[in-house]
Write a protein that holds these residues in place. Structure first.
Motif, PDB file in Angstrom:
ATOM      1  N   ARG A  86       0.879  -1.273   0.003  1.00 51.39           N
ATOM      2  CA  ARG A  86      -0.049  -0.080   0.186  1.00 51.39           C
ATOM      3  C   ARG A  86       1.006   1.333  -0.132  1.00 51.39           C
ATOM      4  O   ARG A  86       0.383   2.478  -0.389  1.00 51.39           O
ATOM      5  CB  ARG A  86      -0.782   0.084   1.218  1.00 51.39           C
ATOM      6  CG  ARG A  86      -1.900  -0.805   1.038  1.00 51.39           C
ATOM      7  CD  ARG A  86      -3.258  -0.680   2.176  1.00 51.39           C
ATOM      8  NE  ARG A  86      -4.079  -1.523   2.238  1.00 51.39           N
ATOM      9  CZ  ARG A  86      -5.416  -1.964   1.313  1.00 51.39           C
ATOM     10  NH1 ARG A  86      -5.405  -1.129   0.369  1.00 51.39           N
ATOM     11  NH2 ARG A  86      -5.898  -2.916   1.502  1.00 51.39           N
ATOM     12  N   LEU A  90      -2.051   1.675  -5.205  1.00 56.79           N
ATOM     13  CA  LEU A  90      -3.397   1.708  -4.788  1.00 56.79           C
ATOM     14  C   LEU A  90      -4.240   0.630  -5.581  1.00 56.79           C
ATOM     15  O   LEU A  90      -3.830   0.176  -6.682  1.00 56.79           O
ATOM     16  CB  LEU A  90      -3.800   3.206  -5.512  1.00 56.79           C
ATOM     17  CG  LEU A  90      -3.272   4.256  -4.584  1.00 56.79           C
ATOM     18  CD1 LEU A  90      -3.791   5.650  -5.204  1.00 56.79           C
ATOM     19  CD2 LEU A  90      -3.423   4.589  -3.161  1.00 56.79           C
ATOM     20  N   LEU A  91      -5.510   0.599  -4.997  1.00 56.95           N
ATOM     21  CA  LEU A  91      -6.348  -0.539  -5.692  1.00 56.95           C
ATOM     22  C   LEU A  91      -7.497  -0.036  -6.437  1.00 56.95           C
ATOM     23  O   LEU A  91      -8.173  -0.619  -7.135  1.00 56.95           O
ATOM     24  CB  LEU A  91      -6.973  -1.528  -4.604  1.00 56.95           C
ATOM     25  CG  LEU A  91      -5.992  -2.229  -3.894  1.00 56.95           C
ATOM     26  CD1 LEU A  91      -6.566  -3.169  -2.677  1.00 56.95           C
ATOM     27  CD2 LEU A  91      -5.151  -3.456  -4.683  1.00 56.95           C
ATOM     28  N   ASP A  92      -7.654   1.192  -6.480  1.00 57.96           N
ATOM     29  CA  ASP A  92      -8.953   1.952  -7.337  1.00 57.96           C
ATOM     30  C   ASP A  92      -8.478   2.044  -8.598  1.00 57.96           C
ATOM     31  O   ASP A  92      -7.129   2.574  -8.975  1.00 57.96           O
ATOM     32  CB  ASP A  92      -8.970   3.425  -6.590  1.00 57.96           C
ATOM     33  CG  ASP A  92      -9.460   3.405  -5.188  1.00 57.96           C
ATOM     34  OD1 ASP A  92     -10.284   2.239  -4.888  1.00 57.96           O
ATOM     35  OD2 ASP A  92      -9.134   4.313  -4.497  1.00 57.96           O
ATOM     36  N   ALA A  93      -9.443   1.577  -9.701  1.00 59.88           N
ATOM     37  CA  ALA A  93      -9.024   1.588 -10.824  1.00 59.88           C
ATOM     38  C   ALA A  93      -8.808   2.940 -11.287  1.00 59.88           C
ATOM     39  O   ALA A  93      -9.341   4.127 -11.233  1.00 59.88           O
ATOM     40  CB  ALA A  93     -10.065   1.109 -11.718  1.00 59.88           C
ATOM     41  N   GLU A  95      -6.167   5.086 -10.407  1.00 65.84           N
ATOM     42  CA  GLU A  95      -5.445   5.781  -9.506  1.00 65.84           C
ATOM     43  C   GLU A  95      -4.303   5.405  -9.065  1.00 65.84           C
ATOM     44  O   GLU A  95      -4.057   4.322  -8.486  1.00 65.84           O
ATOM     45  CB  GLU A  95      -6.408   6.002  -8.277  1.00 65.84           C
ATOM     46  CG  GLU A  95      -7.757   6.927  -8.421  1.00 65.84           C
ATOM     47  CD  GLU A  95      -8.044   7.090  -7.258  1.00 65.84           C
ATOM     48  OE1 GLU A  95      -7.613   7.419  -6.108  1.00 65.84           O
ATOM     49  OE2 GLU A  95      -9.795   7.110  -6.970  1.00 65.84           O
ATOM     50  N   TYR A 101      -1.621   1.629 -10.588  1.00 68.96           N
ATOM     51  CA  TYR A 101      -2.743   0.690  -9.635  1.00 68.96           C
ATOM     52  C   TYR A 101      -3.036  -0.575  -9.897  1.00 68.96           C
ATOM     53  O   TYR A 101      -2.528  -1.047 -10.934  1.00 68.96           O
ATOM     54  CB  TYR A 101      -4.212   1.541 -10.110  1.00 68.96           C
ATOM     55  CG  TYR A 101      -4.559   1.308 -11.142  1.00 68.96           C
ATOM     56  CD1 TYR A 101      -5.573   0.342 -11.639  1.00 68.96           C
ATOM     57  CD2 TYR A 101      -4.344   2.166 -12.296  1.00 68.96           C
ATOM     58  CE1 TYR A 101      -5.899   0.202 -12.970  1.00 68.96           C
ATOM     59  CE2 TYR A 101      -4.666   2.033 -13.731  1.00 68.96           C
ATOM     60  CZ  TYR A 101      -5.571   0.905 -13.998  1.00 68.96           C
ATOM     61  OH  TYR A 101      -6.064   0.778 -15.547  1.00 68.96           O
ATOM     62  N   TYR A 103      -5.775  -2.662  -9.525  1.00 71.60           N
ATOM     63  CA  TYR A 103      -7.122  -3.153  -9.469  1.00 71.60           C
ATOM     64  C   TYR A 103      -7.109  -3.726 -11.065  1.00 71.60           C
ATOM     65  O   TYR A 103      -6.953  -3.146 -11.825  1.00 71.60           O
ATOM     66  CB  TYR A 103      -8.092  -2.067  -9.595  1.00 71.60           C
ATOM     67  CG  TYR A 103      -9.559  -2.438  -9.741  1.00 71.60           C
ATOM     68  CD1 TYR A 103     -10.332  -3.166  -8.713  1.00 71.60           C
ATOM     69  CD2 TYR A 103     -10.103  -2.620 -11.010  1.00 71.60           C
ATOM     70  CE1 TYR A 103     -11.572  -3.464  -8.956  1.00 71.60           C
ATOM     71  CE2 TYR A 103     -11.432  -2.928 -11.368  1.00 71.60           C
ATOM     72  CZ  TYR A 103     -12.049  -3.581 -10.138  1.00 71.60           C
ATOM     73  OH  TYR A 103     -13.327  -4.077 -10.206  1.00 71.60           O
ATOM     74  N   ASP A 171     -11.331  -7.858  -8.857  1.00 71.61           N
ATOM     75  CA  ASP A 171     -12.140  -7.512  -9.958  1.00 71.61           C
ATOM     76  C   ASP A 171     -13.138  -8.397 -10.691  1.00 71.61           C
ATOM     77  O   ASP A 171     -13.393  -8.610 -11.721  1.00 71.61           O
ATOM     78  CB  ASP A 171     -11.129  -7.088 -11.273  1.00 71.61           C
ATOM     79  CG  ASP A 171     -10.266  -8.284 -11.597  1.00 71.61           C
ATOM     80  OD1 ASP A 171     -10.092  -9.284 -10.923  1.00 71.61           O
ATOM     81  OD2 ASP A 171      -9.688  -8.325 -12.630  1.00 71.61           O
TER      82      ASP A 171
END
Length: 172
Positions: A86, A90-93, A95, A101, A103, A171
């Motif tokens: 982390r 990041l895990l947000d598509a 970002e 990222y 995701y 996902d």
């Protein structure tokens, strides 16, 4: 106030304290020399005490197929292991952090994260990020893609499998 007896008591107390100090020093040296060989002729030095850090050592079994290792990965454990990642990912598509990222990374084309400037080492790689490719990359990023900016490696194979299972579960 300072008569001969008082001076004798002070000298005796000093000598007694010195004797206790020297005996303690002798005992400590004896314990140390018993646990660590000494000498100046290139002798191997053995660790005197083992400190348990709580970290499990990885047991590598020769001949275990990577499919078996990846099948043993648990997404719930991978979520905890991902906390190490982390700091950069990041895990947000869409970002990006310091790294791209993650995701949908399992199955995504290499170097295809939107709006992320990859190094030439990763940008030039072809193919998709299969679980096997991610496993090899997390094991040793510099060997997988020489010149990559990523230097952090997950040394434990179970942790690598858990993180891959977690990333694959994000996902659908």
């Amino acid at each position: 106030m300072f008569d001969t007896m008082t001076l004798t008591k002070i000298t005796g107390a000093f000598c007694g304290a010195l004797l206790v100090f020297l005996l303690g020093k002798y005992a400590a040296e004896t314990v140390y020399k018993a646990s660590v060989p000494h000498g100046d002729h290139g002798e191997e030095v053995v660790q005197g005490y083992i400190i348990d850090t709580g970290a499990e050592e990885e047991v590598v079994e020769e001949g275990v197929p990577i499919e078996v290792i990846l099948a043993a990965g648990e997404a719930s454990k991978g979520e905890r292991v991902f906390n190490k990642c982390r700091a950069c990912h990041l895990l947000d598509a869409g970002e990006n952090g310091v790294g791209p990222y993650l995701y949908g990374v399992v199955g995504r084309e290499k170097g295809a994260a939107v709006d992320y400037a990859y190094t030439a080492a990763l940008g030039d790689l072809e193919g998709a990020w299969s679980p096997e490719n991610i496993y090899a990359f997390l094991e040793n990023p510099g060997a997988y893609a020489p010149g990559t900016a990523m230097s952090y490696a997950l040394k434990n194979s179970a942790e690598r499998a858990d993180v891959i299972a977690y990333l694959d579960s994000l996902d659908d």
